[in-house]
Design a protein around this motif. Structure first.
Motif, mmCIF file in Angstrom:
data_model
loop_
_atom_site.group_PDB
_atom_site.id
_atom_site.type_symbol
_atom_site.label_atom_id
_atom_site.label_comp_id
_atom_site.label_asym_id
_atom_site.label_seq_id
_atom_site.Cartn_x
_atom_site.Cartn_y
_atom_site.Cartn_z
ATOM 1 N N VAL A 95 5.608 0.447 -7.520
ATOM 2 C CA VAL A 95 5.304 1.803 -7.966
ATOM 3 C C VAL A 95 3.836 2.102 -7.697
ATOM 4 C CG1 VAL A 95 5.305 3.396 -9.918
ATOM 5 C CG2 VAL A 95 7.010 1.576 -9.818
ATOM 6 N N CYS A 96 3.579 3.272 -7.168
ATOM 7 C CA CYS A 96 2.201 3.688 -6.964
ATOM 8 C C CYS A 96 1.659 4.300 -8.258
ATOM 9 C CB CYS A 96 2.116 4.715 -5.841
ATOM 10 S SG CYS A 96 0.457 5.406 -5.667
ATOM 11 N N PRO A 97 0.583 3.753 -8.806
ATOM 12 C CA PRO A 97 0.037 4.277 -10.060
ATOM 13 C C PRO A 97 -0.664 5.621 -9.885
ATOM 14 C CG PRO A 97 -1.359 2.504 -9.251
ATOM 15 C CD PRO A 97 -0.183 2.602 -8.306
ATOM 16 N N GLN A 98 -0.924 6.021 -8.667
ATOM 17 C CA GLN A 98 -1.618 7.292 -8.399
ATOM 18 C C GLN A 98 -0.640 8.466 -8.316
ATOM 19 O OE1 GLN A 98 -4.880 8.140 -8.048
ATOM 20 N NE2 GLN A 98 -5.407 6.079 -8.703
ATOM 21 N N CYS A 99 0.376 8.337 -7.446
ATOM 22 C CA CYS A 99 1.227 9.499 -7.175
ATOM 23 C C CYS A 99 2.674 9.283 -7.612
ATOM 24 C CB CYS A 99 1.171 9.847 -5.686
ATOM 25 S SG CYS A 99 1.998 8.639 -4.639
ATOM 26 N N GLY A 100 3.023 8.069 -8.051
ATOM 27 C CA GLY A 100 4.378 7.832 -8.521
ATOM 28 C C GLY A 100 5.370 7.477 -7.433
ATOM 29 N N GLU A 101 4.913 7.346 -6.211
ATOM 30 C CA GLU A 101 5.789 6.925 -5.112
ATOM 31 C C GLU A 101 6.409 5.574 -5.455
ATOM 32 O OE1 GLU A 101 6.519 8.343 -2.192
ATOM 33 O OE2 GLU A 101 7.259 6.676 -0.991
ATOM 34 N N ILE A 102 7.721 5.414 -5.214
ATOM 35 C CA ILE A 102 8.311 4.093 -5.395
ATOM 36 C C ILE A 102 8.799 3.553 -4.067
ATOM 37 C CG2 ILE A 102 8.959 4.456 -7.803
ATOM 38 C CD1 ILE A 102 11.884 4.659 -6.790
ATOM 39 N N ILE A 129 0.852 -1.183 0.000
ATOM 40 C CA ILE A 129 0.000 0.000 0.000
ATOM 41 C C ILE A 129 0.894 1.241 0.000
ATOM 42 C CG2 ILE A 129 -1.740 1.292 1.317
ATOM 43 C CD1 ILE A 129 -2.812 -1.299 0.084
ATOM 44 N N CYS A 130 0.591 2.182 -0.863
ATOM 45 C CA CYS A 130 1.374 3.419 -0.946
ATOM 46 C C CYS A 130 1.303 4.189 0.364
ATOM 47 C CB CYS A 130 0.839 4.283 -2.082
ATOM 48 S SG CYS A 130 1.644 5.887 -2.170
ATOM 49 N N PRO A 131 2.470 4.578 0.919
ATOM 50 C CA PRO A 131 2.468 5.332 2.172
ATOM 51 C C PRO A 131 1.924 6.748 2.002
ATOM 52 C CG PRO A 131 4.708 5.128 1.325
ATOM 53 C CD PRO A 131 3.821 4.282 0.450
ATOM 54 N N GLN A 132 1.881 7.247 0.780
ATOM 55 C CA GLN A 132 1.419 8.609 0.527
ATOM 56 C C GLN A 132 -0.091 8.695 0.359
ATOM 57 O OE1 GLN A 132 3.584 11.061 0.815
ATOM 58 N NE2 GLN A 132 5.247 9.577 1.032
ATOM 59 N N CYS A 133 -0.630 7.787 -0.471
ATOM 60 C CA CYS A 133 -2.052 7.926 -0.780
ATOM 61 C C CYS A 133 -2.852 6.652 -0.501
ATOM 62 C CB CYS A 133 -2.249 8.390 -2.224
ATOM 63 S SG CYS A 133 -1.562 7.273 -3.459
ATOM 64 N N GLN A 134 -2.201 5.659 0.118
ATOM 65 C CA GLN A 134 -2.892 4.437 0.547
ATOM 66 C C GLN A 134 -3.567 3.672 -0.576
ATOM 67 O OE1 GLN A 134 -2.963 7.145 3.003
ATOM 68 N NE2 GLN A 134 -1.259 5.887 3.693
HETATM 69 ZN ZN LIG Z 1 0.552 6.909 -3.977
#
Ligand SMILES: [Zn+2]
Length: 68
Positions: free
Chosen positions: A46-53, A3-8
């Motif tokens: 890779v987060c498809p929403q915000c690009g967080e890796i 799960i992306c830490p930025q946008c879950q």
């Molecule tokens: Zn994200």
């Protein structure tokens, strides 16, 4: 699943890490110097929403074994 830490949102997993312009990947090792214990190659999510890796190791159970 990661799960992306930025946008879950759910991250896409299994990407390889490569150094630009070369075929070299990177490795994670325990300790320093030539006798450092080599661990497996990290994978990237890779987060498809915000690009967080996010870097991660797939077989983390082996890592725990190696560390005793
Ligand atoms: Zn994200």
């Amino acid at each position: 699943m990661r799960i992306c830490p930025q946008c879950q949102c759910e991250m896409l997993e299994g990407f390889d890490v490569k150094v630009e312009g070369a075929a070299y990947g990177i490795k994670i090792s325990a300790g320093t110097g030539i006798f450092a214990k080599r661990l497996e190659k990290p994978k990237v999510a890779v987060c498809p929403q915000c690009g967080e890796i996010s870097l991660y190791i797939e077989h983390v159970d082996q890592l725990r074994k190696n560390r005793g």
